[in-house]
Design a protein around this motif. Sequence first.
Motif, PDB file in Angstrom:
ATOM      1  N   LEU A 184      -7.859  -6.946  -8.897  1.00 12.63           N
ATOM      2  CA  LEU A 184      -8.294  -6.710  -7.521  1.00 12.63           C
ATOM      3  C   LEU A 184      -9.735  -7.154  -7.314  1.00 12.63           C
ATOM      4  CD1 LEU A 184      -6.722  -3.164  -6.938  1.00 12.63           C
ATOM      5  CD2 LEU A 184      -5.881  -5.350  -6.073  1.00 12.63           C
ATOM      6  N   ARG A 185     -10.586  -6.901  -8.290  1.00 10.20           N
ATOM      7  CA  ARG A 185     -12.002  -7.319  -8.188  1.00 10.20           C
ATOM      8  C   ARG A 185     -12.123  -8.838  -8.093  1.00 10.20           C
ATOM      9  NH1 ARG A 185     -15.511  -3.112  -9.243  1.00 10.20           N
ATOM     10  NH2 ARG A 185     -14.676  -1.371 -10.487  1.00 10.20           N
ATOM     11  N   ALA A 186     -11.222  -9.533  -8.775  1.00  8.92           N
ATOM     12  CA  ALA A 186     -11.310 -11.003  -8.828  1.00  8.92           C
ATOM     13  C   ALA A 186     -10.424 -11.683  -7.788  1.00  8.92           C
ATOM     14  CB  ALA A 186     -10.917 -11.462 -10.225  1.00  8.92           C
ATOM     15  N   ALA A 187      -9.972 -10.914  -6.804  1.00 13.39           N
ATOM     16  CA  ALA A 187      -8.962 -11.425  -5.870  1.00 13.39           C
ATOM     17  C   ALA A 187      -9.423 -12.646  -5.071  1.00 13.39           C
ATOM     18  CB  ALA A 187      -8.534 -10.314  -4.916  1.00 13.39           C
ATOM     19  N   GLY A 188     -10.674 -12.607  -4.588  1.00 14.30           N
ATOM     20  CA  GLY A 188     -11.140 -13.715  -3.764  1.00 14.30           C
ATOM     21  C   GLY A 188     -10.587 -13.700  -2.357  1.00 14.30           C
ATOM     22  N   ILE A 189      -9.911 -12.618  -1.986  1.00 12.04           N
ATOM     23  CA  ILE A 189      -9.337 -12.443  -0.643  1.00 12.04           C
ATOM     24  C   ILE A 189      -9.738 -11.060  -0.154  1.00 12.04           C
ATOM     25  CG2 ILE A 189      -7.190 -12.295   0.698  1.00 12.04           C
ATOM     26  CD1 ILE A 189      -5.848 -14.042  -1.339  1.00 12.04           C
ATOM     27  N   GLY A 190      -9.986 -10.925   1.143  1.00 11.78           N
ATOM     28  CA  GLY A 190     -10.310  -9.615   1.705  1.00 11.78           C
ATOM     29  C   GLY A 190      -9.176  -8.634   1.459  1.00 11.78           C
ATOM     30  N   LEU A 191      -9.419  -7.616   0.640  1.00 12.70           N
ATOM     31  CA  LEU A 191      -8.340  -6.698   0.248  1.00 12.70           C
ATOM     32  C   LEU A 191      -7.791  -5.906   1.425  1.00 12.70           C
ATOM     33  CD1 LEU A 191      -9.753  -5.356  -3.157  1.00 12.70           C
ATOM     34  CD2 LEU A 191      -8.158  -7.240  -2.752  1.00 12.70           C
ATOM     35  N   SER A 192      -8.600  -5.671   2.431  1.00 14.89           N
ATOM     36  CA  SER A 192      -8.127  -4.893   3.591  1.00 14.89           C
ATOM     37  C   SER A 192      -7.128  -5.681   4.436  1.00 14.89           C
ATOM     38  CB  SER A 192      -9.312  -4.461   4.455  1.00 14.89           C
ATOM     39  OG  SER A 192      -9.964  -5.597   5.006  1.00 14.89           O
ATOM     40  N   PRO A 223     -13.037   2.373   3.758  1.00 18.17           N
ATOM     41  CA  PRO A 223     -12.688   3.770   4.067  1.00 18.17           C
ATOM     42  C   PRO A 223     -11.641   3.919   5.162  1.00 18.17           C
ATOM     43  CG  PRO A 223     -15.079   3.480   3.935  1.00 18.17           C
ATOM     44  CD  PRO A 223     -14.484   2.114   3.910  1.00 18.17           C
ATOM     45  N   LYS A 224     -11.585   2.982   6.101  1.00 11.92           N
ATOM     46  CA  LYS A 224     -10.655   3.092   7.228  1.00 11.92           C
ATOM     47  C   LYS A 224      -9.192   2.895   6.827  1.00 11.92           C
ATOM     48  CE  LYS A 224     -13.283   3.942  10.821  1.00 11.92           C
ATOM     49  NZ  LYS A 224     -13.078   5.152  11.636  1.00 11.92           N
ATOM     50  N   LEU A 225      -8.954   2.401   5.612  1.00 12.58           N
ATOM     51  CA  LEU A 225      -7.569   2.219   5.169  1.00 12.58           C
ATOM     52  C   LEU A 225      -6.802   3.530   5.144  1.00 12.58           C
ATOM     53  CD1 LEU A 225      -7.773  -0.367   2.212  1.00 12.58           C
ATOM     54  CD2 LEU A 225      -6.842  -0.721   4.503  1.00 12.58           C
ATOM     55  N   VAL A 226      -7.521   4.645   5.030  1.00 16.40           N
ATOM     56  CA  VAL A 226      -6.853   5.952   4.974  1.00 16.40           C
ATOM     57  C   VAL A 226      -6.119   6.250   6.286  1.00 16.40           C
ATOM     58  CG1 VAL A 226      -8.722   7.406   5.867  1.00 16.40           C
ATOM     59  CG2 VAL A 226      -7.199   8.300   4.116  1.00 16.40           C
ATOM     60  N   GLU A 227      -6.515   5.576   7.375  1.00 17.94           N
ATOM     61  CA  GLU A 227      -5.899   5.797   8.687  1.00 17.94           C
ATOM     62  C   GLU A 227      -4.802   4.790   9.001  1.00 17.94           C
ATOM     63  OE1 GLU A 227      -9.083   5.542  11.470  1.00 17.94           O
ATOM     64  OE2 GLU A 227     -10.266   7.126  10.524  1.00 17.94           O
ATOM     65  N   ALA A 228      -4.681   3.732   8.198  1.00 17.90           N
ATOM     66  CA  ALA A 228      -3.749   2.641   8.502  1.00 17.90           C
ATOM     67  C   ALA A 228      -2.302   3.115   8.418  1.00 17.90           C
ATOM     68  CB  ALA A 228      -3.976   1.486   7.544  1.00 17.90           C
ATOM     69  N   GLU A 229      -1.462   2.577   9.322  1.00 17.58           N
ATOM     70  CA  GLU A 229      -0.038   2.917   9.349  1.00 17.58           C
ATOM     71  C   GLU A 229       0.798   1.665   9.109  1.00 17.58           C
ATOM     72  OE1 GLU A 229       0.692   4.710  13.119  1.00 17.58           O
ATOM     73  OE2 GLU A 229      -0.128   6.657  12.546  1.00 17.58           O
ATOM     74  N   ASP A 230       1.945   1.826   8.455  1.00 18.82           N
ATOM     75  CA  ASP A 230       2.858   0.706   8.277  1.00 18.82           C
ATOM     76  C   ASP A 230       3.776   0.585   9.493  1.00 18.82           C
ATOM     77  OD1 ASP A 230       4.748   2.699   8.026  1.00 18.82           O
ATOM     78  OD2 ASP A 230       5.038   2.463   5.874  1.00 18.82           O
ATOM     79  N   ILE A 231       4.775  -0.278   9.403  1.00 21.45           N
ATOM     80  CA  ILE A 231       5.678  -0.508  10.532  1.00 21.45           C
ATOM     81  C   ILE A 231       6.359   0.784  10.986  1.00 21.45           C
ATOM     82  CG2 ILE A 231       7.938  -1.500  11.095  1.00 21.45           C
ATOM     83  CD1 ILE A 231       7.068  -4.058   9.780  1.00 21.45           C
ATOM     84  N   ALA A 232       6.691   1.635  10.032  1.00 25.19           N
ATOM     85  CA  ALA A 232       7.380   2.896  10.348  1.00 25.19           C
ATOM     86  C   ALA A 232       6.420   3.986  10.802  1.00 25.19           C
ATOM     87  CB  ALA A 232       8.162   3.373   9.133  1.00 25.19           C
ATOM     88  N   GLY A 233       5.107   3.684  10.848  1.00 27.82           N
ATOM     89  CA  GLY A 233       4.127   4.667  11.283  1.00 27.82           C
ATOM     90  C   GLY A 233       3.654   5.590  10.177  1.00 27.82           C
ATOM     91  N   HIS A 234       3.910   5.248   8.916  1.00 30.12           N
ATOM     92  CA  HIS A 234       3.512   6.086   7.798  1.00 30.12           C
ATOM     93  C   HIS A 234       2.127   5.714   7.272  1.00 30.12           C
ATOM     94  CE1 HIS A 234       8.085   6.472   7.006  1.00 30.12           C
ATOM     95  NE2 HIS A 234       7.661   7.476   7.754  1.00 30.12           N
TER      96      HIS A 234
END
Length: 360
Positions: A184-192, A223-234
């Motif tokens: 993950l550290r070496a991803a080179g892509i925005g993880l969010s 930190p905002k990932l804690v609020e993110a929802e998937d397609i089903a709203g989870h």
Amino acid sequence: EGEFGKVYRPGRAAPSSACGAMILLHNELKSSKIRVSLDPIDMEQSLLKQSMVNNLPYGHVPTLVELTYKVYDTILQDVRSILNAVVDHSNCEFVIVGGIQIHGPVGLGFDGSSSKDFFWPGEIIKVSGGETHDLYEEYAAEVAKSLSTTRKKSTWNVDNVLAYLQLRRRNIRLAAMTGNIAELRAAGIGLSTVNDHHQRTLLHIAAQHGQLEVAKFLINLHPKLVEAEDIAGHTAMELALQGGHEEVADFLADKGGGLFGKKLQDALIQAVKKLDVKQFRMLLKHSIDGNEAVNNARDEDGKSLLHICVSMRSGLQKHQIEAYSFLHDELERCGAVESMEDIDFFGNSVLEQAVKRTSS
């Protein structure tokens, strides 16, 4: 022009509808008038409406995109129901491939070809010997690999670049799934920005698989990932609780991811109906407004949690009695005893329900 439900087809000057049957259903829903009786002139459309009515929230008119997902979910439920009825899962092997076909524009595709259609892979699973295996990541990797290796990098077109990025994102999702923080550290892509086909973030994936250190790493960055929802709203918290990953749930709750409101109420209802003591405890522990949710939760029949609990009293097996007793005591501790006079949609109070169950 980006309008959902409209597609240009070869040989037609004007756009036509896709999917026509679903758009007709959507128009009826918007008009607040839907005929669900069997129409002998158009039986297929009638059966579509009858199937969908039970899967649409009452009073909510979905967008065409939301309706598309609901139709997909309904078809998948029907396929599963048929398989459960006719197949011995422990003694068979089968694969379910479900998804949505998306019509592309008429004209040249990225690689110079004619018009393109697309496929959204909703569920790709194999059931073998009673065990279920998710094949999506394998599918995504093979598709991306085949597209990204068809040409030398010096001659890549837009399709090849997108396929390569898709393969990179797949490897990053696997890193979150397996706890590989170095990757993950070496991803080179925005993880969010990395999601799977159900719009689950890396935090969702880490929570689903109990990867606490990955969750800490991601929340520290985003930190905002804690609020993110998937397609089903989870949220990630919901997936952690569904998987029984209590340490991850503890961490997410500490970072503001505690459950509340309607989501918490619905989860508590399911836990009580299943007499799932562990899930009930975890939900209350990781909630923001636990006692309030206990008192306000109502199922589709207007029954409170105590109402549901009391209505299940008769017919319990010996091993279920302890779970029932715990839930009943816990509901009273949270103040649900005050709802003894509440009535459901059939006019029954908790007390009346208890008397009926006892007499039966």
